[in-house]
Each structure stands twice: as C-alpha cells, then as structure tokens.
Design an enzyme around this catalytic site. Structure first.
Site, PDB file in Angstrom:
ATOM      1  N   ASN A  12      -2.412  -7.448   4.298  1.00  0.00           N
ATOM      2  CA  ASN A  12      -2.812  -6.815   2.895  1.00  0.00           C
ATOM      3  C   ASN A  12      -1.821  -7.556   2.103  1.00  0.00           C
ATOM      4  OD1 ASN A  12      -2.959  -5.616   0.385  1.00  0.00           O
ATOM      5  ND2 ASN A  12      -1.953  -3.785   1.118  1.00  0.00           N
ATOM      6  N   TRP A  13      -2.357  -8.481   2.079  1.00  0.00           N
ATOM      7  CA  TRP A  13      -1.963 -10.004   1.153  1.00  0.00           C
ATOM      8  C   TRP A  13      -1.246  -9.510  -0.796  1.00  0.00           C
ATOM      9  CZ3 TRP A  13      -4.789 -15.089   1.515  1.00  0.00           C
ATOM     10  CH2 TRP A  13      -4.613 -15.398   2.719  1.00  0.00           C
ATOM     11  N   LYS A  14      -2.237  -8.031  -0.910  1.00  0.00           N
ATOM     12  CA  LYS A  14      -1.313  -7.223  -2.291  1.00  0.00           C
ATOM     13  C   LYS A  14      -1.134  -8.675  -3.441  1.00  0.00           C
ATOM     14  CE  LYS A  14       1.799  -4.762   0.095  1.00  0.00           C
ATOM     15  NZ  LYS A  14       2.642  -3.284   0.284  1.00  0.00           N
ATOM     16  N   HIS A  98      -4.321   2.976  -0.602  1.00  0.00           N
ATOM     17  CA  HIS A  98      -2.890   2.210  -0.755  1.00  0.00           C
ATOM     18  C   HIS A  98      -1.792   2.810  -1.571  1.00  0.00           C
ATOM     19  CE1 HIS A  98      -0.261  -0.424  -0.864  1.00  0.00           C
ATOM     20  NE2 HIS A  98       0.114  -0.888   0.208  1.00  0.00           N
ATOM     21  N   GLU A 100       0.013   1.629  -4.034  1.00  0.00           N
ATOM     22  CA  GLU A 100       0.432   0.912  -4.856  1.00  0.00           C
ATOM     23  C   GLU A 100      -0.482   1.462  -5.656  1.00  0.00           C
ATOM     24  OE1 GLU A 100       1.042  -2.788  -3.479  1.00  0.00           O
ATOM     25  OE2 GLU A 100       2.772  -1.842  -2.025  1.00  0.00           O
ATOM     26  N   GLU A 170       0.648   4.854   6.071  1.00  0.00           N
ATOM     27  CA  GLU A 170       1.943   4.000   5.422  1.00  0.00           C
ATOM     28  C   GLU A 170       2.996   5.257   5.022  1.00  0.00           C
ATOM     29  OE1 GLU A 170       0.569   0.054   4.891  1.00  0.00           O
ATOM     30  OE2 GLU A 170      -0.192   2.010   3.503  1.00  0.00           O
ATOM     31  N   GLY A 176       7.333  -2.281   1.885  1.00  0.00           N
ATOM     32  CA  GLY A 176       8.072  -3.593   1.079  1.00  0.00           C
ATOM     33  C   GLY A 176       9.395  -2.921   1.006  1.00  0.00           C
ATOM     34  N   SER A 220       6.646  -2.774   6.308  1.00  0.00           N
ATOM     35  CA  SER A 220       7.114  -3.320   7.073  1.00  0.00           C
ATOM     36  C   SER A 220       7.177  -3.079   8.617  1.00  0.00           C
ATOM     37  CB  SER A 220       8.559  -2.547   6.558  1.00  0.00           C
ATOM     38  OG  SER A 220       8.846  -2.880   5.090  1.00  0.00           O
ATOM     39  N   GLY A 242       4.081  -7.841   3.698  1.00  0.00           N
ATOM     40  CA  GLY A 242       4.563  -8.778   3.950  1.00  0.00           C
ATOM     41  C   GLY A 242       4.522 -10.231   4.820  1.00  0.00           C
TER      42      GLY A 242
HETATM   43  P1  PGA Z   1       4.840  -3.865   3.996  1.00  0.00           P
HETATM   44  O1  PGA Z   1       3.222  -3.669   3.234  1.00  0.00           O
HETATM   45  O2  PGA Z   1       4.398  -4.933   4.866  1.00  0.00           O
HETATM   46  O3  PGA Z   1       5.325  -5.181   3.026  1.00  0.00           O
HETATM   47  O4  PGA Z   1       6.242  -2.863   3.967  1.00  0.00           O
HETATM   48  C1  PGA Z   1       2.890  -2.698   3.628  1.00  0.00           C
HETATM   49  C2  PGA Z   1       1.388  -2.273   2.947  1.00  0.00           C
HETATM   50  O5  PGA Z   1       2.321  -1.818   1.910  1.00  0.00           O
HETATM   51  O6  PGA Z   1       0.431  -1.675   3.658  1.00  0.00           O
END
Ligand code: PGA
Length: 258
Positions: A12-14, A98, A100, A170, A176, A220, A242
């Site tokens: 997931n590049w966001k 997600h 976010e 998640e 993150g 993470s 990330g």
């Molecule tokens: P992260 O993000 O690996 O940077 O913690 C995971 C995600 O939000 O899917």
C-alpha cells in the site's frame, strides 16, 4: 501460513511515489521474485498511477490494486472512483476500510461493507481492513471493536464470490509507527477472526469458506519481521505500507511468504 491457503503480499503506497519511483520499483520487484512464486503480490499505488503500474506488469504472480473504491456504481460523486473503472484499467484488488480512510474520511463499517460489496460485484477482490486503536487495546476492547467491524461485512460471506474476499488485520497502533504486533499478538487475533469466520461459514452451510479466506497482517511489516509473522498458522500474508516503497525490503517480505 497454512499449506493450502492462498498467500498474498500487498504493498500500500498510500500517497507516496511518483512515475520515476514506479518505473524503477515495479520491474525491480518482479525481477526479484522467483518465477514460480506461490505468493500473489499486489502493488497498490495512488490511483493516478494504476495504469502505469498495470502496463509494467510482467510477472504472472503480480497484480495491481486500488487503495479505495466508491460504493456507488456511477453518478454525480465528484472525486470518486467506481469499481467498474478500476477493473477497466487493470485492477484486480481494492483495499477498503483502511484505518486512514476510517479516521480521516469518516468511513463507517457500513460504508466499508458497501464498498466491499461493490468491489465484489464488479469482479474484483476486496482487501477489507479492520483494526483497533491503542486506547481500545489497552482498555481490553480489541475484540469488541473487531467484531463490530466484522459484523458489518458478515453478509458478504453469502456472496457467490465470497471466497475472493481477503481480510487484513491492521492494529492502528502498529501502522507507520515501527511498533509491530508480535507474532503471538498477531496470531491471537487472527485465530479469533478465523473462529468467527468458522461460525459464520457454518451458519451459512459453507464450512470450507472459513479455511479458504486469506488473513493478512499489516502494521510496520519489514524484511526483518515478516518471516516470523507469516510463520503463524493464521497469518497468510501481509499488507505493507512504508516497506513496500523499497524494492529490496519488499522483495524480502514477498519471499518470506513463499
Ligand atoms: P506500515 O503501513 O507498513 O507503513 O505500517 C501499513 C498499512 O497502513 O497498510
């Protein structure tokens, strides 16, 4: 990981990346995967880059996915992307719910379920995210939160394409932050989700469904913790933020799922 269930690693590049990055990263990752890879690898770039990534796909186990989709089929919904459009430009997967999106865009569990239904109805595979915050975990409300998020999508298990659903656990406190759930913490929750799926599938008279659905862990995930997480019996892959933006890290994570 179970020997029989599909394995999936999705990046997931966001809201990161550029054409320059994707032109270097996507071929490098594909070159770094075994040609007979068992794990399905999914690149989820920002929507404006979906066609660029789709055009670069050459490995049989790699696919492109969107980070979101509308619950609507079409219409006056400025800024939204219909699942039909995502399918047309080559997407096979769509991340929905997600944390976010839930947090910054006010997405409710009911909306997430409607999005996942639209994704399934248009021949794509939803990667449905659930997870608790740190405050919820610390007040022993993890399962209360997850079961509310799961209850909203229970109806989707009756869909004729239900076996195409992917779930991603998640924990919000791990996203993150560099603070990964331990393999034991991840397995404890994944085992609970699997038991919930078994109960639902039993009631629907489709007991094999619970065994088939891949449960990804996200938060993470890095090259140095992926193998231990995926060694757990109910962790069938990873949703990676990330670390999916660095070819070497992402390749190592994908290889841990072999
Ligand atoms: P992260 O993000 O690996 O940077 O913690 C995971 C995600 O939000 O899917």
């Amino acid at each position: 990981m179970s020997p029989s269930r599909p394995r999936i690693v999705a990046g997931n590049w966001k809201m990161h990346g550029s054409r320059e990055l994707l032109r270097a990263l996507v071929p490098a990752v594909q070159q770094g995967l075994p040609s007979t890879a068992r794990c399905q690898v999914v690149f989820c770039p920002p929507a404006v880059y979906l066609t660029d990534v789709a055009a670069l796909l050459s490995h049989p186990r790699c696919a492109v996915g969107s980070q979101d989709a509308s619950a609507q089929q079409s219409g006056a919904y400025t800024g939204e992307l219909a699942a039909t459009m995502l399918a047309e430009v080559g997407c096979r997967f769509v991340i929905v719910g997600h944390s976010e999106r839930r947090r910054y865009h006010g997405e409710t569990s009911a909306l997430v379920a409607a999005k996942a239904a639209a994704v399934l109805a248009n021949g794509l595979r939803p990667i449905i995210c659930i997870g608790e915050t740190l405050a919820e975990r610390e007040s022993d409300r993890t399962w209360a939160v997850l079961s509310e998020q799961l209850a909203a999508i229970a109806g989707l298990l009756q869909h004729q394409r239900a076996s195409e659903i992917v779930l991603a656990y998640e924990p919000v406190w791990a996203i993150g932050t560099g603070r990964t759930a331990t393999p034991e913490q991840a397995q404890a929750v994944h085992g609970q989700i699997r038991r919930w799926l078994e109960q639902q599938a039993q009631q629907l008279g489709n007991p094999t469904l619970a065994e088939q659905l891949p449960l990804l862990y996200g938060g993470s995930v890095k090259a140095d913790n992926a193998a231990a997480l995926m060694a757990q019996p109910d962790v069938d892959g990873a949703l990676v933020g990330g670390a999916s933006l660095q070819a070497d890290e992402f390749i190592a994570i994908c290889r841990s799922a072999e």
